[in-house]
Design an enzyme around this catalytic site. Structure first.
Site, PDB file in Angstrom:
ATOM      1  N   VAL A 259       0.618  -0.849  -0.065  1.00  0.00           N
ATOM      2  CA  VAL A 259      -0.102   0.210  -0.134  1.00  0.00           C
ATOM      3  C   VAL A 259       0.953   1.079  -0.475  1.00  0.00           C
ATOM      4  O   VAL A 259       1.673   0.734   0.812  1.00  0.00           O
ATOM      5  CB  VAL A 259      -0.956   0.199   1.843  1.00  0.00           C
ATOM      6  CG1 VAL A 259      -1.164   1.731   0.810  1.00  0.00           C
ATOM      7  CG2 VAL A 259      -1.846  -1.015   1.344  1.00  0.00           C
ATOM      8  N   CYS A 260       0.654   2.006  -1.118  1.00  0.00           N
ATOM      9  CA  CYS A 260       0.682   3.339  -1.174  1.00  0.00           C
ATOM     10  C   CYS A 260       0.150   4.948  -1.125  1.00  0.00           C
ATOM     11  O   CYS A 260      -1.505   4.739  -0.698  1.00  0.00           O
ATOM     12  CB  CYS A 260       2.274   3.721  -1.653  1.00  0.00           C
ATOM     13  SG  CYS A 260       1.775   3.858  -3.561  1.00  0.00           S
ATOM     14  N   ALA A 261       0.297   5.516  -1.123  1.00  0.00           N
ATOM     15  CA  ALA A 261      -0.538   6.667  -0.876  1.00  0.00           C
ATOM     16  C   ALA A 261      -1.430   6.862  -2.437  1.00  0.00           C
ATOM     17  O   ALA A 261      -2.300   7.464  -2.730  1.00  0.00           O
ATOM     18  CB  ALA A 261       0.035   8.223  -1.278  1.00  0.00           C
TER      19      ALA A 261
END
Length: 562
Positions: A259-261
């Site tokens: 997960v990232c932004a």
């Protein structure tokens, strides 16, 4: 801050993360200490990323200048670089296999995890996971060659280097390793996981391991919550040189989600994991997509044939509602993403005729005005909350009754100030209490988002302890927010009987008014992100574009006192 004279320019305009970091890292690799580098980028997230990366790597982050939408980041090179040269003594799977057939005296060291080893390994190989090798090195003899294997050759590269550094004289790294030993290919996959699919995992309480590659402060502030989720937070820029150090921390028996932004960095890290032989998925659209996803959950059928739906915004903790009856629908506390409401109404052959907000929201931008504009629906708001509004609306006051469709379902307004001065609850079909931000399943509303905690805390207590106390205990409370995923029911809804809340909710069981006042005003959580601008937007005083609206809403809701 003013612009600084620089020795080197890195052009990363138009590139999304992780590319500004990748280009900067490459540029800084060989330059002398003390030189100034200007990195030009247009990705708003590059400021936090470059600052955090510089701190991690020893470079000096000097600041950022915003020049007409181009972010000019300044860094001073430390001149230091991490040595990532591969271990030089290599051999192939075929060569090792031939040696094993000749009965030559040698040691095969398998540095994969125990579960990988047990599933399939070279007969006679010694199993010492890479993470344990430093402490268990003495188990290996130096009187014969050591051939090191892992799944693809990267962990074995690190293990071979470690052995050589500690005096082992004849160490060989075997590539490509167990992924292709005797043509036994490991089934390794890379896939995208949508916000909708992730929502089902949350609701179903599935096991999931999340590798969150955002900065530490972003992760600590807000993450994907799940009852049976495990987490590892390592910023993506710490993984640009490889994921070998991370592999020992990843489970072999759980699905791994990166997960990232926004998505870009998680795709990069997931691809690196797959190259290392680890199946992984990434969150499509990143945390921004997660923040915006609405999961519709049917709460129940109404007495005269209508239906009540709750829209659960899992990534933000926001709840909104639709009442359907015949060819008409009413939306309450809409999120700014209005398509799910329009679609549900259309799928049921209904037209949205009324849109209501229980109060002036401070944690998210209301979609009420936009729904009203697109459908011609009447927009209702508590007038005490929105005296400075720049648009027309219908005043929502105590006693207001709105009919819905052929079944004549009543949505009755009940004045319940405290969270805001105009906060209004709704009783629907004499069975459901929509409490807005006054009462939640596990907490109560905060009274301070207009800066008037001391003034409004008395109203809050009166609404909870007097107005709500007089209502039938069999009413099902449907709030506008929830704080933690533990509040979700098995079907994904957030709902509880009013009588149960009076028994179990601590905020409803503080006898002393003085203690209540103290408890509420001294336990206020941090203000929601950009809450003042959100309030101004909901009053029509600001008109941010879609990207600005997303940025304003990033993070959890903080509307409750618990």
């Amino acid at each position: 801050m003013k612009e600084i004279a620089h020795d080197l320019l890195v052009d990363a305009k138009g590139l999304a993360c992780p590319m500004p970091i990748v280009r900067t890292k490459k540029a800084l690799k060989d330059i002398k200490p003390g030189l100034i580098v200007q990195v030009q980028a247009t990705d708003k997230g590059s400021t936090a990323d470059l600052k955090a990366w510089a701190e991690k790597t020893g470079h000096d982050y000097l600041g950022t200048v915003d020049s007409e939408g181009v972010l000019k980041h300044y860094l001073r090179s430390s001149g230091e670089g991490k040595n990532t040269s591969p271990y030089p003594n290599l051999t192939s799977n075929d060569e090792l296999n031939k040696l094993l057939q000749t009965e030559k005296q040698l040691t095969v060291l398998d540095v994969r995890e125990p579960e990988e080893y047990e599933e399939f390994h070279i007969p006679g190989a010694i199993s010492i996971p890479l993470g344990d090798l430093k402490d268990r090195m003495s188990e290996l003899s130096d009187d014969k060659p050591i051939y090191v294997v892992c799944r693809t050759g990267n962990r074995s590269d690190m293990a071979a280097s470690l052995l050589a550094e500690n005096g082992y004289r004849d160490v060989v790294n075997v590539k490509p390793g167990m992924s292709e030993w005797n043509n036994e290919k490991v089934n390794v996959t890379l896939s995208a996981l949508t916000a909708k699919e992730l929502a089902q995992k949350v609701i179903s309480k599935e096991d999931l391991f999340i590798l969150d590659v955002r900065n530490e402060n972003a992760f600590e502030d807000w993450k994907v919550d799940g009852v049976n989720f495990e987490y590892l937070n390592i910023p993506y820029f710490d993984l640009l040189d490889g994921v070998e150090d991370v592999l020992t921390q990843l489970p072999s028996d759980k699905e791994i989600l990166v997960v990232c932004a926004k998505e870009g960095s998680s795709v990069m890290v997931a691809e690196i994991l797959v190259e290392e032989g680890v199946s992984a998925s990434y969150l499509s659209g990143g945390m921004k997509a997660w923040s915006e996803y609405l999961e519709p959950v049917k709460i129940g059928d109404l007495k005269e044939g209508g239906e009540l739906y709750q829209f659960v915004r899992l990534g933000k903790g926001c709840l909104s509602y639709m009442v359907l009856s015949g060819t008409e629908a009413v939306v309450i506390d809409s999120a700014r993403m209005i398509d799910p409401y329009l679609k549900l109404a259309e799928d049921n052959g209904a037209t949205i005729t009324n849109v209501l907000d229980t109060h002036l929201h401070a944690d998210h931008i209301s979609g009420g005005r936009e729904i009203a504009r697109k459908t011609g629906a009447a927009y209702w708001l508590p007038p005490k909350d929105i005296e400075e509004a720049s648009f027309e609306f219908n005043p929502l006051e105590e006693g207001t009754s709105i009919k819905v469709g052929e079944s004549r379902i009543n949505v009755n307004a009940l004045y319940t100030p405290g969270h805001t001065i105009g906060s209004t609850s709704f009783i629907i079909d004499e069975a459901y209490l929509l409490s807005g931000d006054i009462l939640f399943v596990d907490s109560i509303g905060r009274p301070d988002l207009a800066g008037k905690a001391e003034d409004w805390v008395g109203d809050l207590r009166s609404s909870l302890y007097n107005t709500y106390k007089k209502l039938p205990k069999e009413l099902t409370v449907l709030p506008a927010h929830f704080m933690i995923v533990d509040e979700l029911n098995d079907d994904g809804s957030v709902a509880e009987k009013l009588g149960v809340l009076f028994e179990n909710n601590h905020g409803l069981n503080i006898e002393s008014e003085e203690e209540f006042r103290s408890t509420v005003t001294k336990n206020l959580p941090p203000q929601p992100n950009a809450y003042q601008n959100i309030r101004q937007t909901n009053m029509g005083k600001l008109d941010p574009d879609k990207d600005e609206q997303r940025e304003m809403e990033i993070g959890p809701n903080r509307c409750a006192v618990r």
